[in-house]
Design a protein around this motif. Structure first.
Motif, PDB file in Angstrom:
ATOM      1  N   SER A  92      35.084  30.582  33.993  1.00 21.47           N
ATOM      2  CA  SER A  92      34.000  31.551  33.803  1.00 21.47           C
ATOM      3  C   SER A  92      33.912  32.503  34.988  1.00 21.47           C
ATOM      4  N   GLY A  93      34.113  31.958  36.194  1.00 26.87           N
ATOM      5  CA  GLY A  93      34.099  32.820  37.380  1.00 26.87           C
ATOM      6  C   GLY A  93      35.222  33.829  37.355  1.00 26.87           C
ATOM      7  N   ALA A  94      36.395  33.406  36.874  1.00 31.20           N
ATOM      8  CA  ALA A  94      37.533  34.323  36.786  1.00 31.20           C
ATOM      9  C   ALA A  94      37.259  35.428  35.785  1.00 31.20           C
ATOM     10  N   GLU A  95      36.675  35.074  34.641  1.00 31.72           N
ATOM     11  CA  GLU A  95      36.347  36.087  33.637  1.00 31.72           C
ATOM     12  C   GLU A  95      35.304  37.065  34.175  1.00 31.72           C
ATOM     13  N   TYR A  96      34.346  36.553  34.936  1.00 36.83           N
ATOM     14  CA  TYR A  96      33.299  37.414  35.508  1.00 36.83           C
ATOM     15  C   TYR A  96      33.901  38.428  36.476  1.00 36.83           C
ATOM     16  N   LEU A  97      34.775  37.963  37.359  1.00 40.17           N
ATOM     17  CA  LEU A  97      35.359  38.858  38.353  1.00 40.17           C
ATOM     18  C   LEU A  97      36.282  39.892  37.715  1.00 40.17           C
ATOM     19  N   LYS A  98      36.936  39.526  36.603  1.00 39.55           N
ATOM     20  CA  LYS A  98      37.819  40.473  35.926  1.00 39.55           C
ATOM     21  C   LYS A  98      37.054  41.679  35.401  1.00 39.55           C
ATOM     22  N   SER A  99      35.756  41.504  35.151  1.00 37.55           N
ATOM     23  CA  SER A  99      34.970  42.592  34.578  1.00 37.55           C
ATOM     24  C   SER A  99      34.398  43.534  35.630  1.00 37.55           C
ATOM     25  N   ARG A 100      34.653  43.245  36.896  1.00 38.37           N
ATOM     26  CA  ARG A 100      34.053  44.035  37.966  1.00 38.37           C
ATOM     27  C   ARG A 100      35.139  44.767  38.756  1.00 38.37           C
ATOM     28  N   ASN A 101      34.698  45.764  39.532  1.00 31.12           N
ATOM     29  CA  ASN A 101      35.653  46.473  40.383  1.00 31.12           C
ATOM     30  C   ASN A 101      35.221  46.464  41.845  1.00 31.12           C
ATOM     31  N   ASP A 102      34.319  45.546  42.206  1.00 27.89           N
ATOM     32  CA  ASP A 102      33.830  45.495  43.581  1.00 27.89           C
ATOM     33  C   ASP A 102      34.363  44.285  44.345  1.00 27.89           C
ATOM     34  N   PHE A 103      35.306  43.542  43.739  1.00 31.58           N
ATOM     35  CA  PHE A 103      35.922  42.399  44.407  1.00 31.58           C
ATOM     36  C   PHE A 103      37.316  42.822  44.857  1.00 31.58           C
ATOM     37  N   PRO A 104      37.564  42.929  46.153  1.00 30.34           N
ATOM     38  CA  PRO A 104      38.819  43.531  46.622  1.00 30.34           C
ATOM     39  C   PRO A 104      40.071  42.715  46.354  1.00 30.34           C
ATOM     40  N   TYR A 105      39.940  41.439  45.995  1.00 27.55           N
ATOM     41  CA  TYR A 105      41.113  40.602  45.780  1.00 27.55           C
ATOM     42  C   TYR A 105      41.198  40.093  44.345  1.00 27.55           C
ATOM     43  N   SER A 106      40.729  40.880  43.386  1.00 22.24           N
ATOM     44  CA  SER A 106      40.665  40.408  42.002  1.00 22.24           C
ATOM     45  C   SER A 106      42.039  40.085  41.434  1.00 22.24           C
ATOM     46  N   SER A 107      43.054  40.907  41.730  1.00 21.24           N
ATOM     47  CA  SER A 107      44.407  40.657  41.201  1.00 21.24           C
ATOM     48  C   SER A 107      44.978  39.371  41.773  1.00 21.24           C
ATOM     49  N   ASP A 108      44.864  39.189  43.093  1.00 28.28           N
ATOM     50  CA  ASP A 108      45.365  37.968  43.723  1.00 28.28           C
ATOM     51  C   ASP A 108      44.600  36.743  43.237  1.00 28.28           C
ATOM     52  N   TYR A 109      43.291  36.915  43.028  1.00 31.58           N
ATOM     53  CA  TYR A 109      42.475  35.801  42.549  1.00 31.58           C
ATOM     54  C   TYR A 109      42.916  35.379  41.152  1.00 31.58           C
ATOM     55  N   GLU A 110      43.197  36.362  40.293  1.00 34.42           N
ATOM     56  CA  GLU A 110      43.622  36.051  38.936  1.00 34.42           C
ATOM     57  C   GLU A 110      44.953  35.301  38.943  1.00 34.42           C
ATOM     58  N   LYS A 111      45.880  35.703  39.824  1.00 30.95           N
ATOM     59  CA  LYS A 111      47.164  35.004  39.926  1.00 30.95           C
ATOM     60  C   LYS A 111      46.957  33.571  40.422  1.00 30.95           C
ATOM     61  N   ALA A 112      46.107  33.419  41.431  1.00 29.98           N
ATOM     62  CA  ALA A 112      45.844  32.088  41.990  1.00 29.98           C
ATOM     63  C   ALA A 112      45.221  31.176  40.940  1.00 29.98           C
ATOM     64  N   MET A 113      44.275  31.714  40.155  1.00 29.28           N
ATOM     65  CA  MET A 113      43.637  30.897  39.134  1.00 29.28           C
ATOM     66  C   MET A 113      44.646  30.511  38.050  1.00 29.28           C
ATOM     67  N   GLY A 114      45.616  31.401  37.782  1.00 33.98           N
ATOM     68  CA  GLY A 114      46.664  31.069  36.827  1.00 33.98           C
ATOM     69  C   GLY A 114      47.453  29.858  37.271  1.00 33.98           C
ATOM     70  N   LYS A 115      47.733  29.769  38.586  1.00 35.19           N
ATOM     71  CA  LYS A 115      48.455  28.621  39.125  1.00 35.19           C
ATOM     72  C   LYS A 115      47.612  27.352  39.044  1.00 35.19           C
ATOM     73  N   VAL A 116      46.319  27.502  39.302  1.00 39.27           N
ATOM     74  CA  VAL A 116      45.431  26.336  39.227  1.00 39.27           C
ATOM     75  C   VAL A 116      45.411  25.783  37.810  1.00 39.27           C
ATOM     76  N   PHE A 117      45.215  26.670  36.822  1.00 39.11           N
ATOM     77  CA  PHE A 117      45.129  26.204  35.444  1.00 39.11           C
ATOM     78  C   PHE A 117      46.465  25.694  34.928  1.00 39.11           C
ATOM     79  N   ALA A 118      47.565  26.192  35.492  1.00 36.16           N
ATOM     80  CA  ALA A 118      48.879  25.699  35.093  1.00 36.16           C
ATOM     81  C   ALA A 118      49.094  24.268  35.574  1.00 36.16           C
ATOM     82  N   ALA A 119      48.350  23.864  36.602  1.00 42.59           N
ATOM     83  CA  ALA A 119      48.518  22.530  37.189  1.00 42.59           C
ATOM     84  C   ALA A 119      47.617  21.483  36.553  1.00 42.59           C
ATOM     85  N   VAL A 120      46.720  21.923  35.682  1.00 42.85           N
ATOM     86  CA  VAL A 120      45.808  20.969  35.048  1.00 42.85           C
ATOM     87  C   VAL A 120      45.871  21.133  33.543  1.00 42.85           C
TER      88      VAL A 120
END
Length: 323
Positions: A92-120
């Protein structure tokens, strides 16, 4: 030392760590083999496995004649093991950040979350809809560049030279020692020592026109305390504080109860159509914008200067729209 029931807490912890080191080799170990190496009862191996899995290491149990125990992920770093509530919170946090443009690391965060979800093992998260009302006009990559530049200045104590656009729409040249990045009202600010005014000042990243990192190193002022300038409500020295009392009518009588607008806030229902809102707010211009946003649904009780300003503003609006 031979344990019959897992041994002491210290011995159990030690054996769990030793078992992890043994399994890190990658091969399959039989339970009795592990027990012999650890000098413990074979019944304790299953208990150690449980303890290690609770700590985030996944140990596969392989049945059959040639089976045994094998560590999945040959690493001293625990595998990611999240319960359903934790997975839901992260997705839910990842979806929330994807909708905003005020988080400077949104692209890196999305990639990192992809790795997290791939591990579980997790179900496909349900997408949430977030309307980012009044998003920042500055491009996301440009905002990220400014954020990174200022963050590097803070980390390395480097002076920042910049051209800054003020509220009066004038550009001024500044030499600035940045101390702290923070977000206020969905916008990024930097707090630090301004060498033009000789004061600790706040500057908005979106208003920086250009900036250069100098080689001049700075030392944070000995008298500086972050708590003097920032708190849970934002910028403590961004104008005078006033106790505001107003009556809200119609639909705003109910809506006023849903949010916290200022310090020491109290919301008192008067009747079905009226709610009294009382709180302490900062900065005359910000207060005016807040009050005027309610339009005719708001009745200012105090302070008197605010009543007068709202009245004057309403008269000016009327004149401008009847010409």
């Amino acid at each position: 030392m031979i344990y019959t029931n897992g041994g002491t807490a210290m011995g159990k912890t030690s054996n769990c760590l030793k078992m992890l080191q043994i399994l890190s080799s990658g091969r399959v170990y039989k339970g009795q083999e592990l027990a012999d190496i650890l000098e413990t009862n074979v019944r304790n191996i299953a208990e150690y496995r449980t303890e290690l899995e609770m700590a985030g290491y996944y140990i596969e149990g392989i049945p059959g004649k040639y089976g045994g125990y094998r560590l999945i992920m040959q690493s001293v770093i625990p595998t990611v093991r999240l319960n359903e509530a934790e997975q839901r919170a992260l997705s839910s946090g990842a979806e929330y950040l994807k909708s905003r443009n005020d988080f400077p690391y949104s692209s890196d965060y999305e990639k990192a979350m992809g790795k997290v979800f791939a591990a579980v093992k997790h179900e496909q998260p349900q997408e949430i809809s977030v309307a980012n009302r009044f998003p920042l006009a500055v491009d996301e990559q440009e905002l990220s560049r400014r954020y990174d530049t200022v963050a590097q200045c803070i980390a390395h104590r480097k002076e920042l030279e910049m051209d800054y656009l003020s509220l009066s729409n004038k550009v001024s040249h500044r030499r600035f020692d940045p101390y702290k990045l923070f977000m206020y009202n969905n916008a990024w600010f930097v707090l630090g020592y301004d060498k033009k005014s000789y004061e600790i000042r706040y500057f908005k990243l979106s208003r920086i026109q250009s900036m250069v990192v100098t080689e001049n190193r700075f030392t944070v002022l000995a008298t500086y305390k972050e708590s003097d300038y920032l708190d849970d409500f934002g910028m403590k020295k961004n104008g005078e504080w006033y106790e505001i009392v107003m009556l809200l009518h119609g639909r705003y009588a109910m809506l006023a109860r849903e949010r916290i607008y200022g310090r020491d806030q109290t919301v008192t229902p008067i009747d079905e159509d009226t709610t009294e809102l009382r709180c302490t707010m900062q900065n005359e211009e910000n207060i005016m914008c807040f009050v005027m946003g309610f339009g005719s649904h708001c009745e200012v009780v105090s302070p008197h200067w605010l009543k007068d300003r709202v009245k004057d503003e309403a008269e000016n609006i009327l004149k401008q729209n009847t010409q």
